[in-house]
Design an enzyme around this catalytic site. Sequence first.
Site, PDB file in Angstrom:
ATOM      1  N   PHE A 123       0.874  -1.181   0.000  1.00  0.00           N
ATOM      2  CA  PHE A 123       0.000   0.000   0.000  1.00  0.00           C
ATOM      3  C   PHE A 123       0.905   1.222   0.000  1.00  0.00           C
ATOM      4  CE2 PHE A 123      -2.566   3.114   2.430  1.00  0.00           C
ATOM      5  CZ  PHE A 123      -3.829   2.973   1.849  1.00  0.00           C
ATOM      6  N   GLU A 363       0.879   3.606   9.879  1.00  0.00           N
ATOM      7  CA  GLU A 363      -0.590   3.661   9.719  1.00  0.00           C
ATOM      8  C   GLU A 363      -1.213   4.785  10.571  1.00  0.00           C
ATOM      9  OE1 GLU A 363      -2.725   0.204   8.789  1.00  0.00           O
ATOM     10  OE2 GLU A 363      -0.943  -0.880   8.122  1.00  0.00           O
ATOM     11  N   GLU A 367       0.133  10.840  17.217  1.00  0.00           N
ATOM     12  CA  GLU A 367      -0.359  12.219  17.109  1.00  0.00           C
ATOM     13  C   GLU A 367      -1.531  12.291  16.115  1.00  0.00           C
ATOM     14  OE1 GLU A 367       2.791  11.212  17.139  1.00  0.00           O
ATOM     15  OE2 GLU A 367       3.558  12.193  18.945  1.00  0.00           O
TER      16      GLU A 367
HETATM   17  N1  CAA Z   1     -12.688   7.760   5.848  1.00  0.00           N
HETATM   18  C1  CAA Z   1     -13.085   8.292   4.653  1.00  0.00           C
HETATM   19  N2  CAA Z   1     -12.777   9.548   4.285  1.00  0.00           N
HETATM   20  C2  CAA Z   1     -12.041  10.277   5.153  1.00  0.00           C
HETATM   21  C3  CAA Z   1     -11.598   9.782   6.401  1.00  0.00           C
HETATM   22  C4  CAA Z   1     -11.952   8.465   6.733  1.00  0.00           C
HETATM   23  N3  CAA Z   1     -11.593   7.926   7.890  1.00  0.00           N
HETATM   24  N4  CAA Z   1     -10.889  10.748   7.027  1.00  0.00           N
HETATM   25  C5  CAA Z   1     -10.896  11.812   6.209  1.00  0.00           C
HETATM   26  N5  CAA Z   1     -11.581  11.529   5.074  1.00  0.00           N
HETATM   27  C6  CAA Z   1     -11.814  12.391   3.931  1.00  0.00           C
HETATM   28  C7  CAA Z   1     -12.258  13.786   4.378  1.00  0.00           C
HETATM   29  O1  CAA Z   1     -13.658  13.835   4.518  1.00  0.00           O
HETATM   30  C8  CAA Z   1     -11.743  14.642   3.226  1.00  0.00           C
HETATM   31  O2  CAA Z   1     -12.617  14.583   2.132  1.00  0.00           O
HETATM   32  P1  CAA Z   1     -13.579  15.853   1.769  1.00  0.00           P
HETATM   33  O3  CAA Z   1     -12.644  16.996   1.539  1.00  0.00           O
HETATM   34  O4  CAA Z   1     -14.319  15.418   0.565  1.00  0.00           O
HETATM   35  O5  CAA Z   1     -14.451  16.050   2.985  1.00  0.00           O
HETATM   36  C9  CAA Z   1     -10.466  13.939   2.794  1.00  0.00           C
HETATM   37  O6  CAA Z   1     -10.591  12.581   3.227  1.00  0.00           O
HETATM   38  C10 CAA Z   1      -9.211  14.548   3.405  1.00  0.00           C
HETATM   39  O7  CAA Z   1      -9.354  14.489   4.796  1.00  0.00           O
HETATM   40  P2  CAA Z   1      -8.958  15.677   5.783  1.00  0.00           P
HETATM   41  O8  CAA Z   1      -9.467  16.985   5.238  1.00  0.00           O
HETATM   42  O9  CAA Z   1      -9.372  15.279   7.150  1.00  0.00           O
HETATM   43  O10 CAA Z   1      -7.372  15.648   5.605  1.00  0.00           O
HETATM   44  P3  CAA Z   1      -6.223  16.324   6.441  1.00  0.00           P
HETATM   45  O11 CAA Z   1      -5.231  16.799   5.476  1.00  0.00           O
HETATM   46  O12 CAA Z   1      -6.780  17.294   7.447  1.00  0.00           O
HETATM   47  O13 CAA Z   1      -5.545  15.072   7.204  1.00  0.00           O
HETATM   48  C11 CAA Z   1      -5.170  13.296   8.758  1.00  0.00           C
HETATM   49  C12 CAA Z   1      -6.149  14.330   8.169  1.00  0.00           C
HETATM   50  C13 CAA Z   1      -5.974  12.658   9.883  1.00  0.00           C
HETATM   51  C14 CAA Z   1      -3.919  13.928   9.337  1.00  0.00           C
HETATM   52  C15 CAA Z   1      -4.837  12.270   7.650  1.00  0.00           C
HETATM   53  O14 CAA Z   1      -4.083  12.850   6.623  1.00  0.00           O
HETATM   54  C16 CAA Z   1      -4.095  11.062   8.177  1.00  0.00           C
HETATM   55  O15 CAA Z   1      -4.706  10.117   8.677  1.00  0.00           O
HETATM   56  N6  CAA Z   1      -2.730  11.038   8.032  1.00  0.00           N
HETATM   57  C17 CAA Z   1      -1.934   9.864   8.354  1.00  0.00           C
HETATM   58  C18 CAA Z   1      -1.733   9.025   7.147  1.00  0.00           C
HETATM   59  C19 CAA Z   1      -1.371   7.628   7.491  1.00  0.00           C
HETATM   60  O16 CAA Z   1      -1.993   6.958   8.319  1.00  0.00           O
HETATM   61  N7  CAA Z   1      -0.376   7.109   6.786  1.00  0.00           N
HETATM   62  C20 CAA Z   1       0.011   5.755   6.945  1.00  0.00           C
HETATM   63  C21 CAA Z   1       0.764   5.314   5.728  1.00  0.00           C
HETATM   64  S1  CAA Z   1       0.402   3.689   5.231  1.00  0.00           S
HETATM   65  C22 CAA Z   1       1.272   2.678   6.259  1.00  0.00           C
HETATM   66  O17 CAA Z   1       1.887   3.065   7.215  1.00  0.00           O
HETATM   67  C23 CAA Z   1       1.103   1.256   5.900  1.00  0.00           C
HETATM   68  C24 CAA Z   1       2.270   0.404   6.185  1.00  0.00           C
HETATM   69  O18 CAA Z   1       3.110   0.239   5.339  1.00  0.00           O
HETATM   70  C25 CAA Z   1       2.334  -0.371   7.438  1.00  0.00           C
END
Ligand code: CAA
Length: 379
Positions: A123, A363, A367
């Site tokens: 992913f 993931e 924070e």
């Molecule tokens: N489900 C569906 N849609 C969602 C959602 C969810 N849980 N959370 C947010 N969205 C949607 C929002 O509604 C928004 O869409 P609209 O503009 O149409 O309303 C869009 O997604 C963007 O969301 P935000 O405006 O909330 O975005 P943001 O820039 O404020 O960021 C954040 C929010 C919580 C910081 C988010 O970016 C986040 O979770 N960041 C962390 C990313 C992450 O977990 N990365 C992991 C990498 S993968 C990994 O680690 C796998 C591995 O290899 C082990």
Amino acid sequence: MNFEFNETQLMIQETARKFAEDELLPSVIERDEKEEFPREAVKKLGGLGFMGMMVSENYGGAGLDTVSYVLAVEAISKVDASTGVIMSVNNSLVCWGIETYGTEEQKTKYLTDLASGRKLGAFALSEPEAGSDATNQRTTAQRNGDHYVLNGTKNFITNGANADIVLVMAATDRSKGAKGVSAFIVEKAFPGVEVAKKEKKLGIRSSDTVSLSFTDCKIPKENLIKEEGFGMKFALKTLDGGRIGIASQALGIAQGSLDASVSYSKTRKAFNKPIAEFQAIQFKIAEMATEIDAARMLTLRAASQKDAGEDYSTAAAMAKLHASKVAVQAALEAIQIHGGYGYMKEYHVERYLRDAKITEIYEGTSEVQHIVISRALLQ
Ligand code: CAA
């Protein structure tokens, strides 16, 4: 509220426990040292149905619920957290994402092989400048006739070197921010995909973590997931389930730390009695057990909400936030209880600490989980 597991769930837990003891434990220290991917074990996990646990049987999956998945990831991670994350990424992020949002053609072409363990998935969301700030995607996918052209670099991709299929998020329209990100199913064998760098890590060393580069990589338009602009929602929704998997991995590490501490403290003697008879040790064990139980309940609640078709985003964030903290704390205490031996490789607990730390980072960092939880409360 029912705290009982059904027969299937108990059978899955026992199968995973036995597999971990028989197939993973004998070589876990060596694989950690040599940074060796557990290729054979992953193949066998596929045979057991553990690589596509929640996928419908129509697509080669085991058709199980999320609670069973939690029990299996915990039991595997208790022995080998590297294998736990390999499994979690394939199940939660790749299979679930394709089954939930893919077309019939995408499911037939990709999901069946991924769910049965014949192929492995990764992913790819993170980038050098897009970690917690996941929307800041620099990788681009330009539409050109019947295909897209992908260019950019993805960072810290679990399973990246061994994967056959990668779900890649990329900007199809950078001016639209989050709404301009799209998700694609990319075959590693497509020309232009390259493993750019294999990372050397503190923990989960036998899982592979790489950066992937894409140079003028042509992706058929049929490999777009849902529609242009759906990529950010796809990634964040998929990560909600991924966080249940990582909470389960953290639980496994924490439970492993507790079990090792209980058994060591009953046999290790100091001042003419087993150290388990000292209150200093007893209190540590009581604290660990209580925190682990709380983390397990949070994780199972998130899994139950997912199985019931309820919104589980906040519950998953709480589960991961707490279980990862508990894993780090339990591993630290386990080392303290083991004293000097805890610092040595053969007692496993030093590996638990190294493996635990990443559960507070990938993931979504702790924070980020605080952001997700507080937004839900304050909106
Ligand atoms: N489900 C569906 N849609 C969602 C959602 C969810 N849980 N959370 C947010 N969205 C949607 C929002 O509604 C928004 O869409 P609209 O503009 O149409 O309303 C869009 O997604 C963007 O969301 P935000 O405006 O909330 O975005 P943001 O820039 O404020 O960021 C954040 C929010 C919580 C910081 C988010 O970016 C986040 O979770 N960041 C962390 C990313 C992450 O977990 N990365 C992991 C990498 S993968 C990994 O680690 C796998 C591995 O290899 C082990």
